[in-house]
Design a protein around this motif. Structure first.
Motif, PDB file in Angstrom:
ATOM      1  N   ASP A  62       2.711   5.616 -43.319  1.00 38.44           N
ATOM      2  CA  ASP A  62       2.033   6.914 -43.831  1.00 38.44           C
ATOM      3  C   ASP A  62       2.626   8.241 -43.494  1.00 38.44           C
ATOM      4  O   ASP A  62       1.885   9.274 -43.383  1.00 38.44           O
ATOM      5  CB  ASP A  62       0.632   6.714 -43.217  1.00 38.44           C
ATOM      6  CG  ASP A  62       0.750   6.843 -41.512  1.00 38.44           C
ATOM      7  OD1 ASP A  62       1.949   6.625 -40.704  1.00 38.44           O
ATOM      8  OD2 ASP A  62      -0.107   7.458 -40.832  1.00 38.44           O
TER       9      ASP A  62
ATOM     10  N   THR B  31       4.264  11.703 -43.834  1.00 39.76           N
ATOM     11  CA  THR B  31       4.366  12.847 -44.487  1.00 39.76           C
ATOM     12  C   THR B  31       4.944  14.094 -43.758  1.00 39.76           C
ATOM     13  O   THR B  31       4.910  14.147 -42.702  1.00 39.76           O
ATOM     14  CB  THR B  31       2.865  13.217 -44.873  1.00 39.76           C
ATOM     15  OG1 THR B  31       1.982  13.632 -43.685  1.00 39.76           O
ATOM     16  CG2 THR B  31       2.206  12.063 -45.587  1.00 39.76           C
ATOM     17  N   SER B  32       5.892  14.737 -44.738  1.00 40.35           N
ATOM     18  CA  SER B  32       6.601  15.869 -44.122  1.00 40.35           C
ATOM     19  C   SER B  32       6.071  17.138 -44.672  1.00 40.35           C
ATOM     20  O   SER B  32       5.624  17.301 -45.855  1.00 40.35           O
ATOM     21  CB  SER B  32       7.986  15.586 -44.048  1.00 40.35           C
ATOM     22  OG  SER B  32       8.263  15.379 -45.589  1.00 40.35           O
ATOM     23  N   ARG B  33       6.488  18.208 -44.013  1.00 42.98           N
ATOM     24  CA  ARG B  33       6.559  19.660 -44.700  1.00 42.98           C
ATOM     25  C   ARG B  33       7.715  20.354 -44.091  1.00 42.98           C
ATOM     26  O   ARG B  33       8.191  20.234 -42.988  1.00 42.98           O
ATOM     27  CB  ARG B  33       5.270  20.357 -44.263  1.00 42.98           C
ATOM     28  CG  ARG B  33       5.271  21.790 -44.694  1.00 42.98           C
ATOM     29  CD  ARG B  33       3.745  22.278 -44.811  1.00 42.98           C
ATOM     30  NE  ARG B  33       2.842  21.405 -45.703  1.00 42.98           N
ATOM     31  CZ  ARG B  33       1.483  21.532 -45.978  1.00 42.98           C
ATOM     32  NH1 ARG B  33       0.934  22.502 -45.152  1.00 42.98           N
ATOM     33  NH2 ARG B  33       1.030  20.928 -46.925  1.00 42.98           N
TER      34      ARG B  33
ATOM     35  N   SER C  14       2.834  11.195 -38.354  1.00 37.77           N
ATOM     36  CA  SER C  14       2.267   9.798 -38.682  1.00 37.77           C
ATOM     37  C   SER C  14       0.945   9.920 -38.123  1.00 37.77           C
ATOM     38  O   SER C  14       0.699   9.752 -36.765  1.00 37.77           O
ATOM     39  CB  SER C  14       3.175   8.668 -38.204  1.00 37.77           C
ATOM     40  OG  SER C  14       2.503   7.471 -38.485  1.00 37.77           O
TER      41      SER C  14
ATOM     42  N   PRO D  29       1.117  18.237 -43.138  1.00 33.29           N
ATOM     43  CA  PRO D  29       0.583  17.984 -44.594  1.00 33.29           C
ATOM     44  C   PRO D  29      -0.676  17.085 -44.487  1.00 33.29           C
ATOM     45  O   PRO D  29      -0.935  16.327 -43.606  1.00 33.29           O
ATOM     46  CB  PRO D  29       1.856  17.045 -44.752  1.00 33.29           C
ATOM     47  CG  PRO D  29       2.560  16.581 -43.586  1.00 33.29           C
ATOM     48  CD  PRO D  29       2.310  17.720 -42.849  1.00 33.29           C
TER      49      PRO D  29
END
Length: 250
Positions: free
Chosen positions: A147, A149-151, A166, A249
């Motif tokens: 799960d 996610t990145s920005r 995460s 994110p």
């Protein structure tokens, strides 16, 4: 050097503390003196046991440390004194080995002290290595989480920063690339943004421009993160304007 003097060198010989000429004469003596040969074997076995009791593998920097320090230590020549052995008739007088035994034990104790110091330093290094390995494993687990996610955002001076979150692991990682070195005595500090309240998430290494940092603490309900410049050691609350603010994110 008399035969009586040679009897007193068993401990020094066992610890390799004799000059070349003394060693040669002593070895010729032990070829004919079974008592001295036996005592040398016993001293050698004792010294080996004392060393093995605290033995450890030194770290890779230990050799350089020794080479730097050895030039500052002056070596003293061994101190010896002649002993007078009274003549006896029909009875062989026991050799005066008491001081040699004390010298051998003292030398072995000194070696044991050095080994203990090495052991302590090695234990510290091993503990630090285990902590670093554990953090690296956690960092990799966050980046590989299903799960995750990145920005990414652009920072001052053309640097880039990426935050990876995460939620299942309740952890985040900040990856910086090309960050400017902070002013002297300062450090970059990371923060979780809890609805406008900043919560410390650890410090970055001031000597590195590119770094991946496992943010300290849980993500919790944080909606984003910030970076500020703080005094070395960090601050309980931000003391400067943020260098960057990133929303997590969704």
């Amino acid at each position: 050097m008399t035969t009586a003097d040679l009897h007193t060198l068993t401990g020094a010989y066992a610890l390799h503390a004799l000059e070349d000429d003394e060693r040669e004469r002593f070895e010729r003596h032990t070829a004919e003196c079974g008592d001295c040969a036996q005592e040398v074997r016993e001293f050698g076995e004792t010294a080996a046991r004392l060393g093995l009791a605290t033995t450890t593998t030194p770290g890779p920097a230990f050799k350089d440390q020794v080479l730097r320090r050895i030039i500052t230590v002056r070596q003293e020549s061994p101190r010896t004194r002649a002993l007078t052995v009274p003549r006896t008739v029909g009875i062989r007088r026991r050799r005066p080995a008491r001081w040699a035994l004390a010298a051998a034990l003292a030398a072995a104790a000194a070696l044991g002290g050095t080994a203990a110091w090495q052991h302590e330093r090695a234990q510290d290094a091993q503990a630090q290595a285990r902590q670093a390995e554990a953090r690296a494993d956690q960092l990799a687990a966050v980046l590989a989480a299903p799960d995750a996610t990145s920005r990414t955002t652009t920072l001052a001076g053309g640097a880039h920063g990426t935050v990876v979150v995460s939620r299942s692991r309740d952890q985040a990682v900040f990856i910086a690339s090309g960050m400017a070195k902070p002013p002297g005595g300062k450090v970059y500090q990371l923060w979780y943004d809890d609805a406008g309240t900043m919560r410390s998430a650890g410090l970055m290494d001031p000597g590195r421009r590119t770094e991946a940092v496992l943010m300290e603490g849980s993500v919790g309900g944080a909606s984003g993160m910030g970076i500020t410049v703080e005094p070395a050691g960090g601050s309980p609350k931000p003391t400067s304007a943020p260098v960057a603010l990133l929303g997590f994110p969704a």
